[in-house]
Design a protein around this motif. Structure first.
Motif, PDB file in Angstrom:
ATOM      1  N   CYS A   1      33.516  22.014  26.328  1.00 21.52           N
ATOM      2  CA  CYS A   1      34.817  22.340  26.908  1.00 21.52           C
ATOM      3  C   CYS A   1      35.656  21.072  26.921  1.00 21.52           C
ATOM      4  CB  CYS A   1      34.582  22.848  28.335  1.00 21.52           C
ATOM      5  SG  CYS A   1      36.025  22.748  29.389  1.00 21.52           S
TER       6      CYS A   1
ATOM      7  N   HIS B   1      37.921  20.196  28.891  1.00 22.99           N
ATOM      8  CA  HIS B   1      38.173  19.730  30.259  1.00 22.99           C
ATOM      9  C   HIS B   1      36.878  19.178  30.875  1.00 22.99           C
ATOM     10  CE1 HIS B   1      39.934  19.455  34.162  1.00 22.99           C
ATOM     11  NE2 HIS B   1      39.153  20.381  34.687  1.00 22.99           N
TER      12      HIS B   1
ATOM     13  N   PHE C   1      32.040  22.920  39.881  1.00 18.85           N
ATOM     14  CA  PHE C   1      31.054  23.998  40.012  1.00 18.85           C
ATOM     15  C   PHE C   1      30.406  24.362  38.679  1.00 18.85           C
ATOM     16  CE2 PHE C   1      35.178  25.620  38.996  1.00 18.85           C
ATOM     17  CZ  PHE C   1      34.922  26.517  37.979  1.00 18.85           C
TER      18      PHE C   1
ATOM     19  N   GLU D   1      39.798  30.786  39.131  1.00 20.20           N
ATOM     20  CA  GLU D   1      38.896  30.390  40.234  1.00 20.20           C
ATOM     21  C   GLU D   1      39.510  30.561  41.622  1.00 20.20           C
ATOM     22  OE1 GLU D   1      36.873  30.307  38.071  1.00 20.20           O
ATOM     23  OE2 GLU D   1      37.379  28.888  36.495  1.00 20.20           O
TER      24      GLU D   1
ATOM     25  N   LYS E   1      39.984  21.617  38.900  1.00 19.16           N
ATOM     26  CA  LYS E   1      40.233  22.641  37.882  1.00 19.16           C
ATOM     27  C   LYS E   1      41.199  22.160  36.806  1.00 19.16           C
ATOM     28  CE  LYS E   1      39.757  26.413  35.877  1.00 19.16           C
ATOM     29  NZ  LYS E   1      38.504  26.692  35.185  1.00 19.16           N
TER      30      LYS E   1
HETATM   31  S1  SF4 Z   1      34.887  26.130  34.255  1.00 18.83           S
HETATM   32 FE1  SF4 Z   1      35.991  24.204  33.893  1.00 18.83          FE
HETATM   33  S2  SF4 Z   1      34.475  22.811  32.985  1.00 18.83           S
HETATM   34 FE2  SF4 Z   1      33.617  24.889  32.867  1.00 18.83          FE
HETATM   35  S3  SF4 Z   1      34.196  25.634  30.848  1.00 18.83           S
HETATM   36 FE3  SF4 Z   1      35.823  26.317  32.250  1.00 18.83          FE
HETATM   37  S4  SF4 Z   1      37.392  24.684  32.228  1.00 18.83           S
HETATM   38 FE4  SF4 Z   1      35.503  23.855  31.304  1.00 18.83          FE
END
Ligand code: SF4
Length: 290
Positions: free
Chosen positions: A25, A27, A32, A129, A141
């Protein structure tokens, strides 16, 4: 198939051709989420992607899902090439889906999103979320409600279906009520085509787990989570039809209802479960193993 690491996909893509386009990912900061921890984000080689598409094309899938975490971050040219190849090899494909975070949606122009829609991108799955700014900051986030609203409008304006997920319990006991209220309100404003409530899972390789171990984060109990669900639905005033589900493996009480039409039904059901507080009505813990 050249699958690297954990491959996750939304429950509704269980019967889809899964093509891993990126690893991890972009990010990878959410406190969590342990799915891609320790894995560096990268885009896979186009020849490897095409080889996987060729292999999967033998099975006559009707849908395709491009993994991993944040495929929409790719330049449009790359995405159009991949989507075009999936459709070339699978003329029967009805829908192609991707995960996207708020940032990657915002980065696309309206024209780029329309191009993707015309090429065959049918659905975008976006993790929201929480609708509460302070909680979103705490969980890292990387996006706040104003940008989430902007991103939802962009996806919908392009004619692409929007599916959003929220997390029961992510505000902890302290912020449980405000998390549920703000999240319901935000979902109402965004009015996605699909909304799912999952329950936060405490995964040992995450920051949230460490906070839980140290007592800094306290998860509401089963009925506290259902209270959240009820408050969320109560505050969710959708502007267009939305299929709301809480049937993910992580949840204690599976629900499926079209809002706003069936809002009263699920509210009544939740009221009854909360009144009885009978654990035998809930999913047993061993069935929640993901
Ligand atoms: S929850 Fe956050 S860290 Fe996990 S895949 Fe989605 S954006 Fe990426």
């Amino acid at each position: 198939m050249d699958y690297i690491g954990n491959i996750i996909r939304p429950p509704s893509e269980a019967y889809s051709m899964i093509i891993q386009v990126t690893v991890g990912c972009s990010h990878n900061m959410c406190t969590f989420c342990g799915t891609y921890k320790g894995r560096k984000f990268k885009v896979k080689d186009i020849d490897v992607i095409k080889r996987d598409i060729n292999e999967a094309s033998r099975y006559g899938y009707n849908r395709a899902f491009l993994a991993d975490g944040d495929v929409l971050i790719l330049p449009n040219q790359t995405l159009l090439e991949i989507i075009g190849y999936v459709r070339k090899r699978n003329p029967q494909i009805e829908r192609i889906g991707v995960y996207a975070n708020t940032k990657s949606i915002i980065r696309k122009t309206a024209e780029e999103l329309r191009e993707l829609k015309e090429a065959g991108l049918g659905i975008v799955y976006q993790g929201i979320e929480s609708g509460n700014t302070e909680i979103l900051r705490k969980i890292k986030k990387g996006a706040f409600p104003d940008r989430m609203i902007e991103s939802a409008e962009k996806v919908k304006a392009a004619g692409i279906l929007l599916s959003q997920t929220v997390l029961l319990g992510i505000g902890g006991i302290e912020s449980s009520g405000i998390h549920a209220r703000d999240t319901g309100k935000l979902l109402g404003v965004m009015s996605p085509d699909f909304a799912s409530a999952l329950t936060v899972m405490l995964l040992p390789n995450t920051e949230l787990y460490r906070d839980w171990r140290s007592g800094k984060f306290r998860l509401p109990d089963k009925f506290g989570l259902l209270e959240e669900l009820r408050t969320m639905i109560e505050n969710m005033h959708v502007r267009s039809r939305c299929l709301f589900t809480s049937n993910h493996a992580s949840n204690y009480l599976p629900l499926r209802a079209y809002l706003p039409d069936e809002k009263e039904n699920i509210r009544t059901l939740l009221d009854e479960v909360l009144r009885l507080k009978d654990e035998s009505l809930l999913k047993p813990e061993y069935l929640r193993a993901l």
